[in-house]
Design a protein around this motif. Structure first.
Motif, PDB file in Angstrom:
ATOM      1  N   LYS A 152      30.502  28.224  48.962  1.00 10.29           N
ATOM      2  CA  LYS A 152      29.464  27.987  48.039  1.00 10.29           C
ATOM      3  C   LYS A 152      29.689  28.781  46.700  1.00 10.29           C
ATOM      4  CE  LYS A 152      27.308  32.166  49.763  1.00 10.29           C
ATOM      5  NZ  LYS A 152      25.751  32.915  50.667  1.00 10.29           N
ATOM      6  N   PRO A 153      28.779  28.331  45.705  1.00 11.00           N
ATOM      7  CA  PRO A 153      29.270  28.895  44.328  1.00 11.00           C
ATOM      8  C   PRO A 153      29.077  30.382  44.243  1.00 11.00           C
ATOM      9  CG  PRO A 153      27.551  27.045  44.269  1.00 11.00           C
ATOM     10  CD  PRO A 153      27.888  27.332  45.639  1.00 11.00           C
ATOM     11  N   LEU A 154      30.174  30.986  43.643  1.00 13.33           N
ATOM     12  CA  LEU A 154      30.289  32.593  43.336  1.00 13.33           C
ATOM     13  C   LEU A 154      29.259  33.018  42.800  1.00 13.33           C
ATOM     14  CD1 LEU A 154      34.155  32.824  43.698  1.00 13.33           C
ATOM     15  CD2 LEU A 154      32.488  33.436  45.619  1.00 13.33           C
ATOM     16  N   PRO A 155      28.404  33.994  42.854  1.00 12.50           N
ATOM     17  CA  PRO A 155      27.624  34.678  41.908  1.00 12.50           C
ATOM     18  C   PRO A 155      28.278  35.199  40.912  1.00 12.50           C
ATOM     19  CG  PRO A 155      27.275  35.873  43.796  1.00 12.50           C
ATOM     20  CD  PRO A 155      28.484  34.628  43.982  1.00 12.50           C
ATOM     21  N   ASP A 156      27.648  35.333  39.536  1.00 10.82           N
ATOM     22  CA  ASP A 156      28.186  36.312  38.508  1.00 10.82           C
ATOM     23  C   ASP A 156      28.206  37.743  38.931  1.00 10.82           C
ATOM     24  OD1 ASP A 156      28.434  33.933  36.856  1.00 10.82           O
ATOM     25  OD2 ASP A 156      26.424  34.196  36.252  1.00 10.82           O
ATOM     26  N   PHE A 157      29.086  38.244  38.475  1.00 10.38           N
ATOM     27  CA  PHE A 157      29.495  39.747  38.916  1.00 10.38           C
ATOM     28  C   PHE A 157      28.782  40.652  37.693  1.00 10.38           C
ATOM     29  CE2 PHE A 157      32.313  43.475  39.169  1.00 10.38           C
ATOM     30  CZ  PHE A 157      31.814  44.173  40.312  1.00 10.38           C
ATOM     31  N   PRO A 158      27.798  41.533  37.886  1.00 10.15           N
ATOM     32  CA  PRO A 158      27.265  42.381  36.883  1.00 10.15           C
ATOM     33  C   PRO A 158      28.107  43.348  36.488  1.00 10.15           C
ATOM     34  CG  PRO A 158      26.167  42.886  38.977  1.00 10.15           C
ATOM     35  CD  PRO A 158      26.949  41.530  39.018  1.00 10.15           C
ATOM     36  N   ILE A 159      28.464  43.153  35.134  1.00 13.67           N
ATOM     37  CA  ILE A 159      29.255  44.246  34.538  1.00 13.67           C
ATOM     38  C   ILE A 159      28.836  45.629  34.052  1.00 13.67           C
ATOM     39  CG2 ILE A 159      31.018  44.705  32.463  1.00 13.67           C
ATOM     40  CD1 ILE A 159      32.098  42.963  34.973  1.00 13.67           C
ATOM     41  N   THR A 160      27.504  45.220  33.463  1.00 13.90           N
ATOM     42  CA  THR A 160      26.659  46.216  33.072  1.00 13.90           C
ATOM     43  C   THR A 160      25.343  46.217  33.448  1.00 13.90           C
ATOM     44  OG1 THR A 160      25.725  45.046  30.758  1.00 13.90           O
ATOM     45  CG2 THR A 160      27.842  46.346  30.764  1.00 13.90           C
ATOM     46  N   TYR A 161      24.541  47.418  33.719  1.00  9.77           N
ATOM     47  CA  TYR A 161      23.083  47.451  34.198  1.00  9.77           C
ATOM     48  C   TYR A 161      22.447  48.424  33.044  1.00  9.77           C
ATOM     49  CZ  TYR A 161      23.937  45.818  38.963  1.00  9.77           C
ATOM     50  OH  TYR A 161      23.850  44.922  39.883  1.00  9.77           O
ATOM     51  N   PRO A 162      21.364  48.021  32.890  1.00  7.76           N
ATOM     52  CA  PRO A 162      20.206  48.765  31.887  1.00  7.76           C
ATOM     53  C   PRO A 162      19.658  50.124  32.865  1.00  7.76           C
ATOM     54  CG  PRO A 162      19.034  46.994  32.971  1.00  7.76           C
ATOM     55  CD  PRO A 162      20.457  46.987  33.215  1.00  7.76           C
ATOM     56  N   ILE A 163      20.475  51.058  33.277  1.00  7.25           N
ATOM     57  CA  ILE A 163      20.000  52.310  34.050  1.00  7.25           C
ATOM     58  C   ILE A 163      20.832  53.456  33.188  1.00  7.25           C
ATOM     59  CG2 ILE A 163      19.561  50.947  36.136  1.00  7.25           C
ATOM     60  CD1 ILE A 163      22.381  52.185  36.903  1.00  7.25           C
ATOM     61  N   SER A 164      20.449  54.613  33.561  1.00  8.38           N
ATOM     62  CA  SER A 164      20.667  55.968  32.855  1.00  8.38           C
ATOM     63  C   SER A 164      22.163  56.508  33.411  1.00  8.38           C
ATOM     64  CB  SER A 164      19.918  56.758  32.794  1.00  8.38           C
ATOM     65  OG  SER A 164      19.396  57.191  33.996  1.00  8.38           O
ATOM     66  N   TRP A 165      22.291  56.356  34.784  1.00 10.50           N
ATOM     67  CA  TRP A 165      23.418  56.908  35.690  1.00 10.50           C
ATOM     68  C   TRP A 165      24.694  56.141  35.544  1.00 10.50           C
ATOM     69  CZ3 TRP A 165      24.502  61.515  36.914  1.00 10.50           C
ATOM     70  CH2 TRP A 165      25.518  61.775  37.790  1.00 10.50           C
ATOM     71  N   GLY A 166      25.630  56.577  35.030  1.00 10.95           N
ATOM     72  CA  GLY A 166      27.115  55.955  35.109  1.00 10.95           C
ATOM     73  C   GLY A 166      27.735  56.173  33.837  1.00 10.95           C
ATOM     74  N   ILE A 167      29.080  55.506  33.431  1.00  7.84           N
ATOM     75  CA  ILE A 167      29.580  55.594  32.405  1.00  7.84           C
ATOM     76  C   ILE A 167      28.990  54.568  31.296  1.00  7.84           C
ATOM     77  CG2 ILE A 167      31.909  55.125  31.265  1.00  7.84           C
ATOM     78  CD1 ILE A 167      33.274  55.534  33.952  1.00  7.84           C
ATOM     79  N   PRO A 168      28.579  55.147  30.145  1.00  7.26           N
ATOM     80  CA  PRO A 168      28.063  54.292  29.042  1.00  7.26           C
ATOM     81  C   PRO A 168      29.067  53.169  28.610  1.00  7.26           C
ATOM     82  CG  PRO A 168      27.750  56.725  28.579  1.00  7.26           C
ATOM     83  CD  PRO A 168      28.556  56.506  29.689  1.00  7.26           C
ATOM     84  N   ALA A 169      28.463  51.992  28.555  1.00  3.58           N
ATOM     85  CA  ALA A 169      29.147  50.818  28.259  1.00  3.58           C
ATOM     86  C   ALA A 169      29.260  50.744  26.947  1.00  3.58           C
ATOM     87  CB  ALA A 169      28.393  49.480  28.797  1.00  3.58           C
ATOM     88  N   PRO A 170      30.448  50.377  26.424  1.00  8.63           N
ATOM     89  CA  PRO A 170      30.738  50.454  24.846  1.00  8.63           C
ATOM     90  C   PRO A 170      30.755  48.994  24.078  1.00  8.63           C
ATOM     91  CG  PRO A 170      32.907  50.399  26.087  1.00  8.63           C
ATOM     92  CD  PRO A 170      31.893  50.301  27.281  1.00  8.63           C
ATOM     93  N   PHE A 171      29.770  48.178  24.897  1.00  5.97           N
ATOM     94  CA  PHE A 171      29.869  47.095  24.170  1.00  5.97           C
ATOM     95  C   PHE A 171      28.488  47.055  23.155  1.00  5.97           C
ATOM     96  CE2 PHE A 171      31.563  46.549  28.750  1.00  5.97           C
ATOM     97  CZ  PHE A 171      32.694  46.735  28.517  1.00  5.97           C
ATOM     98  N   PRO A 172      28.480  46.225  22.286  1.00  8.70           N
ATOM     99  CA  PRO A 172      27.675  46.262  21.277  1.00  8.70           C
ATOM    100  C   PRO A 172      26.455  45.382  21.733  1.00  8.70           C
ATOM    101  CG  PRO A 172      29.349  45.032  20.457  1.00  8.70           C
ATOM    102  CD  PRO A 172      29.925  45.844  21.415  1.00  8.70           C
ATOM    103  N   GLU A 173      26.593  44.252  22.403  1.00 13.89           N
ATOM    104  CA  GLU A 173      25.760  43.257  23.145  1.00 13.89           C
ATOM    105  C   GLU A 173      24.712  44.162  23.992  1.00 13.89           C
ATOM    106  OE1 GLU A 173      29.833  41.063  23.845  1.00 13.89           O
ATOM    107  OE2 GLU A 173      29.159  43.188  23.574  1.00 13.89           O
ATOM    108  N   THR A 174      25.046  45.153  24.675  1.00 11.02           N
ATOM    109  CA  THR A 174      24.627  45.920  25.600  1.00 11.02           C
ATOM    110  C   THR A 174      24.249  47.278  25.324  1.00 11.02           C
ATOM    111  OG1 THR A 174      26.498  46.137  26.966  1.00 11.02           O
ATOM    112  CG2 THR A 174      25.268  44.115  27.588  1.00 11.02           C
ATOM    113  N   GLU A 175      24.002  47.640  24.566  1.00  8.93           N
ATOM    114  CA  GLU A 175      23.727  49.185  23.837  1.00  8.93           C
ATOM    115  C   GLU A 175      22.719  49.724  24.643  1.00  8.93           C
ATOM    116  OE1 GLU A 175      22.397  51.626  19.826  1.00  8.93           O
ATOM    117  OE2 GLU A 175      22.409  49.417  19.838  1.00  8.93           O
TER     118      GLU A 175
END
Length: 523
Positions: free
Chosen positions: A225-248
């Motif tokens: 079946k179609p493979l779901p998109d895999f989330p690269i970033t999440y809007p949460i506080s725990w984890g490594i800060p994502a350095p991407f300008p689109e998901t500040e």
């Protein structure tokens, strides 16, 4: 014999507590035995692990315990490392979760971001109205949309299927079940998995014969079946800060760290072996042609077998892909699921206070959940390890000691060697050949290896102890413990020291052997 470097990967455990027996029974024991086997063959091996601190399971556990996640991670790292040492898991390095780890993870993903591999996507995510935060992965539970069994967010441990974004049925907080959970929209970065479909299909067509049936079945279901998109970033506080300008303000999805994390662990372990490399990813680069071997639980097949593989493929040939994935099923405690939150758990450190670790390792091998759920029982350990290993081994050891004493021969005295027949050499090599089949990845099985130990002990105990065949028996005992050495690590070390020889996975051509003291198990 291949001289490719074998990179043995045990998926990093979540740092939300110490390891219980269920953790050891699956990937850790299997990975350790295979790494020891490869070293015995003379293969270069880098066997590594670390902790997975970014998981939201850490945050959920810390909140339930009233602790800070940083404090829980720190203590768990030390506890887990000590448990692995105490169980004889022969890691070349247990890497710390530090700034170098974070930098290594960011290097891996920023290269993909720069190459345009990610896409912005608006999704609905579970949301705590009371706390004003998104609930993902270990922070949320509900029912799996595929099998309808209780599941955490992101992946169902029961059927192995993902449940991304708003797919979890009747979601609720894992910290406070009374909390009102709704859904809110968020814009995150994703990896479009469908773009890697054909390469994933080709990979599994090539590797199919090296996979266990349940893994093949799940992969076939997922690719049907179609493979779901895999989330690269999440809007949460725990984890490594994502350095991407689109998901500040967002962080990396902890599962995205998996591949760069094990690359970093590999580099760290190689350094402990005295190797120096250009960067943390070098040993995984395609030009080095390393053989990468995963040992994972079935519940990790989707992430490690599809999303992580897609992340490697997204680097367009820069890195090697795994040669083999060895999965295992769940291990139960007294016929019920291990549950730390319910207090149904047996920590490895507690068991080690009561039982010699060779007996534990043997029982974990005998009851290894290779193809279906199996069970740990304290009574079963005593009975199985006692009757099938300790008693017959000690009976054989005592018989050998008596036979040597009756002949007036002192063990370990130079020049007092006993003849070894051609038949004994042939039998010894036949036994070692069977062990090698158990340890080779094409038919890897700790259960069969443990059963082989039992069968050969039974055979040797039935041999008549004639003085003219005593050399044969010592020679075959040496072969048996050589084959068993990746499992019975303390007994093997004691035998090798007593005999003054190295244990080998191929029977040495000897025409005479000196008798040696055969140690007892459990003393």
């Amino acid at each position: 014999m291949s001289q490719r470097t074998a990179i043995v990967i045990d998926t990093p455990p979540t740092s939300n507590g110490d390891l219980h027996v269920g953790h050891l029974a699956g990937p850790f024991m299997a990975a350790d035995v295979h790494a020891r086997y490869l070293r015995a063959l003379g293969r270069p091996v880098v066997f590594s692990s670390g902790t997975d601190d970014s998981q939201t399971y850490v945050l959920a556990s810390a909140r339930r315990k009233g602790r800070t996640p940083e404090d829980l991670c720190g203590q768990s790292w030390h506890d887990i490392k000590q448990t692995l040492v105490d169980m004889g898991i022969s890691l070349d390095g247990f890497a710390p979760y530090d700034d170098r780890y974070r930098a290594s993870s960011l290097d891996f993903v920023t290269a993909l971001h720069a190459a345009g591999k990610f896409r912005l996507k608006k999704v609905l995510l579970p949301y705590s109205e009371r706390d004003g935060e998104f609930l993902v992965e270990g922070l949320v539970c509900g029912y799996c949309p595929v099998c309808l069994v209780e599941s955490r967010g992101g992946l169902c441990e029961s059927c192995g299927h993902p449940n991304n974004f708003d797919e979890l049925l009747q979601p609720r907080s894992t910290v406070d079940p009374e909390d009102v959970v709704t859904h809110r929209e968020a814009e995150i970065l994703v990896l479009p998995m469908e773009e890697y479909r054909e390469r994933l299909i080709a990979y599994y067509a090539e590797k199919r014969e090296r996979l266990r049936p349940h893994t093949i079945g799940l992969v076939d279901e997922l690719l049907a079946k179609p493979l779901p998109d895999f989330p690269i970033t999440y809007p949460i506080s725990w984890g490594i800060p994502a350095p991407f300008p689109e998901t500040e303000g967002q962080v990396l999805n902890a599962w995205v760290e998996g591949i760069p994390a094990v690359m970093y662990c590999t580099a760290y372990a190689a350094e402990q072996l005295g190797e120096k490399h250009e960067d943390d990813h070098e040993l995984w680069r395609a030009e080095h042609d390393a053989e990468v071997i995963y040992f994972i639980g079935f519940d990790n097949v989707y992430f490690w077998g599809l999303t992580h593989l897609a992340l490697i493929l997204a680097h367009e040939g820069k890195y090697v892909v795994p040669d083999t994935i060895i999965s295992n099923e769940f291990y139960e405690l007294e016929n019920d699921k291990f549950s730390t939150s319910l207090g149904h758990v047996l920590y490895t450190k507690d068991l080690l206070r009561e039982v010699p670790r060779d007996l534990i390792r043997f029982y974990l091998a005998v009851s290894c959940p290779e193809h279906q759920r199996t069970n740990f029982s304290r009574e079963g350990l005593d009975k199985v390890a006692g009757r099938r290993l300790a008693e017959p081994w000690n009976r054989l050891a005592n018989q050998l000691a008596k036979a040597v004493a009756d002949l007036g021969i002192q063990s370990g005295v130079e020049g007092r060697e006993l003849p070894v027949s051609a038949d004994a050499r042939q039998r010894a090599e036949a036994v070692l050949s069977r062990f090698r089949i158990c340890y080779e990845l094409s038919g890897y099985s700790l259960t069969r290896a443990a059963d082989l130990i039992v069968a050969q002990l039974d055979r040797l105990n039935r041999e008549a102890l004639r003085p003219d065949q005593l050399g044969d028996l010592f020679y075959e005992v040496r072969a048996l413990i050589s084959g068993a050495s990746p499992i019975l690590i303390d007994l093997a070390a004691a035998v090798a020291e007593a005999g003054g020889f190295a244990l080998q996975m191929e029977a040495p051509v000897l025409y005479a052997v000196a008798p040696f003291d055969v140690p007892l198990i459990g003393d």
